[in-house]
Structure formats: C-alpha cells, structure tokens
Design a protein around this motif. Structure first.
Motif, PDB file in Angstrom:
ATOM      1  N   ASP A 110       0.873  -1.168   0.000  1.00 34.09           N
ATOM      2  CA  ASP A 110       0.000   0.000   0.000  1.00 34.09           C
ATOM      3  C   ASP A 110       0.909   1.216   0.000  1.00 34.09           C
ATOM      4  OD1 ASP A 110      -2.440  -1.361   0.114  1.00 34.09           O
ATOM      5  OD2 ASP A 110      -2.406  -1.453   2.294  1.00 34.09           O
ATOM      6  N   VAL A 111       0.606   2.158  -0.864  1.00 31.73           N
ATOM      7  CA  VAL A 111       1.383   3.387  -0.993  1.00 31.73           C
ATOM      8  C   VAL A 111       0.455   4.552  -0.693  1.00 31.73           C
ATOM      9  CG1 VAL A 111       2.721   4.836  -2.563  1.00 31.73           C
ATOM     10  CG2 VAL A 111       2.849   2.338  -2.756  1.00 31.73           C
ATOM     11  N   ILE A 112       0.889   5.423   0.210  1.00 31.84           N
ATOM     12  CA  ILE A 112       0.116   6.616   0.553  1.00 31.84           C
ATOM     13  C   ILE A 112       1.000   7.830   0.279  1.00 31.84           C
ATOM     14  CG2 ILE A 112      -1.126   7.851   2.374  1.00 31.84           C
ATOM     15  CD1 ILE A 112      -1.238   5.043   3.835  1.00 31.84           C
ATOM     16  N   VAL A 113       0.493   8.758  -0.525  1.00 27.23           N
ATOM     17  CA  VAL A 113       1.246   9.979  -0.809  1.00 27.23           C
ATOM     18  C   VAL A 113       1.273  10.815   0.472  1.00 27.23           C
ATOM     19  CG1 VAL A 113       1.385  12.078  -2.209  1.00 27.23           C
ATOM     20  CG2 VAL A 113       0.578   9.924  -3.233  1.00 27.23           C
ATOM     21  N   HIS A 114       2.478  11.035   0.974  1.00 29.02           N
ATOM     22  CA  HIS A 114       2.670  11.741   2.242  1.00 29.02           C
ATOM     23  C   HIS A 114       2.960  13.233   2.007  1.00 29.02           C
ATOM     24  CE1 HIS A 114       3.789  12.060   6.447  1.00 29.02           C
ATOM     25  NE2 HIS A 114       4.955  12.538   6.118  1.00 29.02           N
ATOM     26  N   ASP A 115       3.717  13.506   0.935  1.00 22.78           N
ATOM     27  CA  ASP A 115       4.074  14.896   0.627  1.00 22.78           C
ATOM     28  C   ASP A 115       4.581  14.925  -0.815  1.00 22.78           C
ATOM     29  OD1 ASP A 115       4.454  17.599   1.060  1.00 22.78           O
ATOM     30  OD2 ASP A 115       6.385  17.372   2.065  1.00 22.78           O
ATOM     31  N   LYS A 116       4.595  16.103  -1.403  1.00 22.71           N
ATOM     32  CA  LYS A 116       5.156  16.281  -2.740  1.00 22.71           C
ATOM     33  C   LYS A 116       5.604  17.727  -2.875  1.00 22.71           C
ATOM     34  CE  LYS A 116       1.171  17.650  -5.463  1.00 22.71           C
ATOM     35  NZ  LYS A 116       0.452  17.420  -6.704  1.00 22.71           N
ATOM     36  N   ARG A 117       6.682  17.888  -3.653  1.00 19.98           N
ATOM     37  CA  ARG A 117       7.158  19.251  -3.898  1.00 19.98           C
ATOM     38  C   ARG A 117       8.027  19.266  -5.142  1.00 19.98           C
ATOM     39  NH1 ARG A 117      12.505  19.743  -2.376  1.00 19.98           N
ATOM     40  NH2 ARG A 117      13.255  18.129  -0.982  1.00 19.98           N
ATOM     41  N   ILE A 118       8.049  20.395  -5.787  1.00 22.25           N
ATOM     42  CA  ILE A 118       8.916  20.598  -6.945  1.00 22.25           C
ATOM     43  C   ILE A 118      10.230  21.160  -6.428  1.00 22.25           C
ATOM     44  CG2 ILE A 118       9.205  21.905  -9.086  1.00 22.25           C
ATOM     45  CD1 ILE A 118       6.165  21.717  -9.449  1.00 22.25           C
ATOM     46  N   THR A 119      11.345  20.680  -6.972  1.00 22.48           N
ATOM     47  CA  THR A 119      12.655  21.158  -6.539  1.00 22.48           C
ATOM     48  C   THR A 119      12.872  22.596  -7.019  1.00 22.48           C
ATOM     49  OG1 THR A 119      13.748  20.254  -8.499  1.00 22.48           O
ATOM     50  CG2 THR A 119      13.639  18.822  -6.543  1.00 22.48           C
ATOM     51  N   SER A 120      13.903  23.226  -6.491  1.00 26.63           N
ATOM     52  CA  SER A 120      14.142  24.640  -6.796  1.00 26.63           C
ATOM     53  C   SER A 120      14.415  24.896  -8.270  1.00 26.63           C
ATOM     54  CB  SER A 120      15.299  25.176  -5.945  1.00 26.63           C
ATOM     55  OG  SER A 120      16.475  24.430  -6.208  1.00 26.63           O
ATOM     56  N   ASP A 121      14.919  23.889  -9.008  1.00 25.03           N
ATOM     57  CA  ASP A 121      15.174  24.118 -10.437  1.00 25.03           C
ATOM     58  C   ASP A 121      13.921  23.937 -11.287  1.00 25.03           C
ATOM     59  OD1 ASP A 121      14.807  21.362 -10.670  1.00 25.03           O
ATOM     60  OD2 ASP A 121      16.874  20.944 -11.259  1.00 25.03           O
ATOM     61  N   GLY A 122      12.833  23.427 -10.705  1.00 24.80           N
ATOM     62  CA  GLY A 122      11.573  23.258 -11.420  1.00 24.80           C
ATOM     63  C   GLY A 122      11.548  22.080 -12.389  1.00 24.80           C
ATOM     64  N   ALA A 123      12.659  21.393 -12.538  1.00 25.81           N
ATOM     65  CA  ALA A 123      12.756  20.296 -13.501  1.00 25.81           C
ATOM     66  C   ALA A 123      12.502  18.933 -12.858  1.00 25.81           C
ATOM     67  CB  ALA A 123      14.132  20.290 -14.159  1.00 25.81           C
ATOM     68  N   ARG A 124      12.525  18.899 -11.540  1.00 25.53           N
ATOM     69  CA  ARG A 124      12.357  17.645 -10.819  1.00 25.53           C
ATOM     70  C   ARG A 124      11.385  17.848  -9.664  1.00 25.53           C
ATOM     71  NH1 ARG A 124      18.389  17.220  -9.301  1.00 25.53           N
ATOM     72  NH2 ARG A 124      17.935  19.403  -9.223  1.00 25.53           N
ATOM     73  N   ALA A 125      10.944  16.730  -9.127  1.00 24.69           N
ATOM     74  CA  ALA A 125      10.051  16.788  -7.967  1.00 24.69           C
ATOM     75  C   ALA A 125      10.415  15.667  -7.004  1.00 24.69           C
ATOM     76  CB  ALA A 125       8.591  16.640  -8.403  1.00 24.69           C
ATOM     77  N   ILE A 126      10.057  15.863  -5.751  1.00 17.56           N
ATOM     78  CA  ILE A 126      10.215  14.843  -4.709  1.00 17.56           C
ATOM     79  C   ILE A 126       8.816  14.419  -4.291  1.00 17.56           C
ATOM     80  CG2 ILE A 126      11.109  14.294  -2.419  1.00 17.56           C
ATOM     81  CD1 ILE A 126      13.339  15.085  -4.364  1.00 17.56           C
ATOM     82  N   VAL A 127       8.588  13.113  -4.311  1.00 12.47           N
ATOM     83  CA  VAL A 127       7.330  12.553  -3.823  1.00 12.47           C
ATOM     84  C   VAL A 127       7.667  11.701  -2.608  1.00 12.47           C
ATOM     85  CG1 VAL A 127       5.327  11.109  -4.360  1.00 12.47           C
ATOM     86  CG2 VAL A 127       6.348  12.520  -6.151  1.00 12.47           C
ATOM     87  N   GLU A 128       7.118  12.090  -1.461  1.00 17.71           N
ATOM     88  CA  GLU A 128       7.290  11.319  -0.223  1.00 17.71           C
ATOM     89  C   GLU A 128       6.109  10.372  -0.109  1.00 17.71           C
ATOM     90  OE1 GLU A 128       9.674  11.642   2.267  1.00 17.71           O
ATOM     91  OE2 GLU A 128      10.794  13.210   1.220  1.00 17.71           O
ATOM     92  N   ARG A 129       6.405   9.075   0.078  1.00 20.07           N
ATOM     93  CA  ARG A 129       5.335   8.083   0.144  1.00 20.07           C
ATOM     94  C   ARG A 129       5.519   7.193   1.369  1.00 20.07           C
ATOM     95  NH1 ARG A 129       6.300   5.204  -5.346  1.00 20.07           N
ATOM     96  NH2 ARG A 129       8.398   5.481  -4.588  1.00 20.07           N
ATOM     97  N   ARG A 130       4.427   6.857   1.984  1.00 16.01           N
ATOM     98  CA  ARG A 130       4.401   5.867   3.056  1.00 16.01           C
ATOM     99  C   ARG A 130       4.183   4.516   2.391  1.00 16.01           C
ATOM    100  NH1 ARG A 130       6.277   5.725   8.091  1.00 16.01           N
ATOM    101  NH2 ARG A 130       5.231   4.128   9.296  1.00 16.01           N
ATOM    102  N   LEU A 131       5.075   3.562   2.633  1.00 11.25           N
ATOM    103  CA  LEU A 131       4.967   2.224   2.071  1.00 11.25           C
ATOM    104  C   LEU A 131       4.567   1.261   3.173  1.00 11.25           C
ATOM    105  CD1 LEU A 131       8.225   2.042  -0.110  1.00 11.25           C
ATOM    106  CD2 LEU A 131       5.997   3.018  -0.686  1.00 11.25           C
ATOM    107  N   ILE A 132       3.566   0.457   2.923  1.00  8.62           N
ATOM    108  CA  ILE A 132       3.108  -0.532   3.899  1.00  8.62           C
ATOM    109  C   ILE A 132       3.075  -1.889   3.196  1.00  8.62           C
ATOM    110  CG2 ILE A 132       1.311  -1.203   5.538  1.00  8.62           C
ATOM    111  CD1 ILE A 132       0.354   1.793   5.351  1.00  8.62           C
ATOM    112  N   LEU A 133       3.992  -2.760   3.582  1.00 11.77           N
ATOM    113  CA  LEU A 133       4.066  -4.105   3.026  1.00 11.77           C
ATOM    114  C   LEU A 133       3.151  -5.003   3.850  1.00 11.77           C
ATOM    115  CD1 LEU A 133       5.558  -5.962   0.946  1.00 11.77           C
ATOM    116  CD2 LEU A 133       7.225  -6.412   2.774  1.00 11.77           C
ATOM    117  N   ARG A 134       2.186  -5.635   3.179  1.00  8.32           N
ATOM    118  CA  ARG A 134       1.187  -6.472   3.857  1.00  8.32           C
ATOM    119  C   ARG A 134       1.203  -7.880   3.272  1.00  8.32           C
ATOM    120  NH1 ARG A 134      -2.640  -3.397   6.719  1.00  8.32           N
ATOM    121  NH2 ARG A 134      -2.554  -1.174   6.258  1.00  8.32           N
TER     122      ARG A 134
END
Length: 160
Positions: free
Chosen positions: A106-130
């Motif tokens: 199970d993947v839950i989007v925890h946070d997201k943001r575009i980096t300062s150069d605008g060309a990349r992004a960081i996606v923070e996800r909670r991973l739950i292995l079941r």
C-alpha cells in the motif's frame, strides 16, 4: 504539459495506491541469502526452524525493504521518470516474511514538492508491506525524486 508533470500535479496528499500481489518463493529466500551473505539458520536450516519457528524458514528483513521499494516503483506511475530514492525513514519491522506469503504494497502519498530548479520533484510516500491476511509486515517512508517534463523542457527551465 508532459504526462509526468500532469501525473505529478494530479497527486494529492493522502492519496492511496495498492500494488498487485506477489507470492514469495524458496528461490526468493535463496537469492536473499546469496545476495546478503547471511546464511543464519533462521533462513537456511529447516531443522533449526522446526524448533524456533514451527518449521518455516524466514526471509531477511532487508528483503522486505527491497520488495516494498521495488513494488512501489510503479505506484504512482512514474517508473520511467524516477531519478532515485532520496531517503528511507522510520522503517519498522512488524512481522516476519515467510516463504509462501503473498505480499502487496500500500502506498500513501505523504508529501510532494517541486525542486528549486523546477525540472524535478520529490514525492514522499508511506509504504506498507502487507501479507495475504492484511497483516503489516513492514512499513516506512521513502522519498523519490522524479524528472518532470522532457529532457528538452528541463534544459529550457535550467536556462531561464
């Protein structure tokens, strides 16, 4: 707008995804032992395990991390644009992984943001292995950097 950028924009905090299942095999256990070099009897000796775990050999905890990260690669659908992991935090081992378990993530989007150069992004996800009983085997948070747009779009962003 590039499809990756549109997919990133469509992500919402709290959004959930679930992977398909995967059944763990004796081959998975053997590969895990070979890769790690860890042949502890809890992984490699059925007779030892009869006394300790009811006869079941257990997969390495680190194999669960690999499974979770690998199964989550396509959730959400950014695999072709992944640059790499940025962090692995608060990883918790809940229950053992056993040969024959069918696991999903199970993947839950925890946070997201575009980096300062605008060309990349960081996606923070909670991973739950079941497992097949929906028991939490392992869980934690991972950051993943993705490329937004095309390489040409990224280069033009860098010049502005």
């Amino acid at each position: 707008m590039h499809p990756t950028t549109a997919a990133f924009d469509a992500l919402t905090i709290g959004q959930r995804f679930r992977s398909a299942g995967r059944t763990l095999t004796p081959t998975d256990l053997s590969f895990s032992c070979m890769l790690s070099g860890d042949w502890h009897p809890i992984h490699a000796d059925v007779e030892y395990c009869r006394a300790e775990t009811g006869g079941e050999r257990l997969l390495h905890g680190s194999f669960g991390i690999m499974l979770a990260m690998g199964m989550a690669t396509m959730l959400p659908m950014f695999a072709e644009r992944v640059i790499g992991a940025t962090a692995l935090r608060e990883w918790r081992f809940g229950k053992p992984l056993r040969v024959g378990d069918t696991v999903h993530i199970d993947v839950i989007v925890h946070d997201k943001r575009i980096t300062s150069d605008g060309a990349r992004a960081i996606v923070e996800r909670r991973l739950i292995l079941r497992n097949q009983r929906d028991d939490v085997i392992q869980e934690g948070t991972i950051g993943t950097m993705i490329q937004l747009g095309t390489q040409d779009e990224s280069r033009s962003t860098d010049r502005t």
